[in-house]
Design an enzyme around this catalytic site. Structure first.
Site, PDB file in Angstrom:
ATOM      1  N   ARG A   5       0.846  -1.197   0.000  1.00 33.63           N
ATOM      2  CA  ARG A   5       0.000   0.000   0.000  1.00 33.63           C
ATOM      3  C   ARG A   5       0.881   1.247   0.000  1.00 33.63           C
ATOM      4  NH1 ARG A   5      -0.314   1.954   5.325  1.00 33.63           N
ATOM      5  NH2 ARG A   5       0.542   0.531   6.878  1.00 33.63           N
ATOM      6  N   ARG A  63       2.976  -7.247   5.986  1.00 30.51           N
ATOM      7  CA  ARG A  63       2.838  -7.832   7.318  1.00 30.51           C
ATOM      8  C   ARG A  63       1.408  -8.241   7.609  1.00 30.51           C
ATOM      9  NH1 ARG A  63       4.592  -4.557  12.688  1.00 30.51           N
ATOM     10  NH2 ARG A  63       2.778  -3.337  12.059  1.00 30.51           N
ATOM     11  N   ASP A  96       7.427 -10.248   8.558  1.00 27.21           N
ATOM     12  CA  ASP A  96       7.514  -9.249   9.615  1.00 27.21           C
ATOM     13  C   ASP A  96       8.978  -8.868   9.765  1.00 27.21           C
ATOM     14  OD1 ASP A  96       7.527  -7.752  11.920  1.00 27.21           O
ATOM     15  OD2 ASP A  96       6.378  -9.179  13.120  1.00 27.21           O
ATOM     16  N   GLY A 134       7.515   0.362   7.493  1.00 27.19           N
ATOM     17  CA  GLY A 134       7.670   1.259   8.633  1.00 27.19           C
ATOM     18  C   GLY A 134       6.366   1.489   9.369  1.00 27.19           C
ATOM     19  N   TYR A 167      10.077   8.205  15.605  1.00 26.23           N
ATOM     20  CA  TYR A 167      10.078   8.075  14.149  1.00 26.23           C
ATOM     21  C   TYR A 167      11.280   8.799  13.533  1.00 26.23           C
ATOM     22  CZ  TYR A 167       8.155   8.170   9.384  1.00 26.23           C
ATOM     23  OH  TYR A 167       7.952   8.017   8.035  1.00 26.23           O
ATOM     24  N   LYS A 205      14.343   7.122  11.320  1.00 25.19           N
ATOM     25  CA  LYS A 205      14.559   7.511   9.932  1.00 25.19           C
ATOM     26  C   LYS A 205      15.934   8.171   9.730  1.00 25.19           C
ATOM     27  CE  LYS A 205      10.742   6.006   8.134  1.00 25.19           C
ATOM     28  NZ  LYS A 205      10.753   4.917   7.130  1.00 25.19           N
TER      29      LYS A 205
END
Length: 248
Positions: A26, A48, A62, A91, A154, A158
């Site tokens: 997606r 996942r 996973d 992520g 996050y 990253k």
């Protein structure tokens, strides 16, 4: 076929590669997978949860589980041979301000976004070395360079991807293996679509291009940096953000 459409071939000859996009069911990951498929590559995706995307060799995996990652690669290798182009895109987010953030909110995000990338890169590297060829793209975020309140976990995960790409470039660069980072900014996805209009307007005011990016614009940048045209680029951070993070 023009040079623009070649990937790791010689001259204008197109060479189809085995591509793996993690989290490719997606959003941006799906767009990246579609961009490679349109070009004629053998595209595999991991997911996942949810349903497997149609039109791809899809494997449930996973990235927080090394055994699951290994099993996914084993299935792909049995079907298409070693992965030659790896796009580490899987992520998660668990946004909250620092003083409200639980330790597991931090560690779970880092384990998926950063350690998960390490797991898939390490597993892919075995095939790269056998093929004497490999292309890695780590999907980061402008947040990893620019920072964002409520996203310490996050942003840390990253930002860490830059260190992976640059260290990998130094370790394996002489083996015809490149590793780069693509850092999207505000992209028009389901995540941005649900933001209040006031918040969207605030973000747009901060973007010099004064629009959100499109997933396919990120996908084209990813595809280009794994092409022959970018074969001498490694350890780079390529922002796809309409200019919002320039200088970072």
């Amino acid at each position: 076929m023009t040079a623009e459409n070649t990937t790791a071939g010689s001259g204008d000859e197109f060479v189809p590669r085995t591509v793996l996009v993690t989290g490719g069911n997606r959003g941006i990951g799906r767009s990246i997978a579609e961009a490679y498929r349109e070009q004629g590559h053998r595209v595999c995706v991991t997911y996942r949860s949810g349903e497997a995307p149609e039109g791809f060799f899809a494997v449930q995996a996973d990235v927080t589980d090394s055994a699951s990652v290994d099993q996914a690669f084993t299935q792909i290798e049995a079907e298409y041979g070693p992965v030659e182009i790896l796009v580490a895109n899987a992520g998660v987010t668990r946004d909250t301000l620092l003083l409200r953030m639980k330790e597991e909110d931090f560690t779970d995000v880092v384990d998926t976004n950063l350690t998960g990338a390490y797991r898939v890169v390490q597993r892919a590297a075995k095939g790269f070395l056998r093929k004497k060829f490999g292309r890695v793209v780590l999907i980061s975020s402008i947040v990893g360079l620019y920072g964002s309140p409520g996203q310490i976990n996050y942003a840390a995960s990253k930002a860490g991807l830059v260190g992976i790409a640059r260290s990998l470039s130094r370790e394996l660069g002489s083996r015809n293996i490149t590793a780069n980072v693509v850092a999207p900014g505000f992209i028009d996805t389901d995540m941005t679509a649900v933001l209040p209009e006031e918040t969207q307007a605030k973000y747009l005011d901060a973007i010099p291009a004064h629009r959100f990016g499109r997933p396919e614009e990120v996908a084209r940048a990813v595809r280009w940096v794994t092409s022959d045209e970018a074969a001498y680029i490694t350890g780079a951070v390529i922002p796809v953000d309409g200019g919002v993070g320039m200088g970072h």
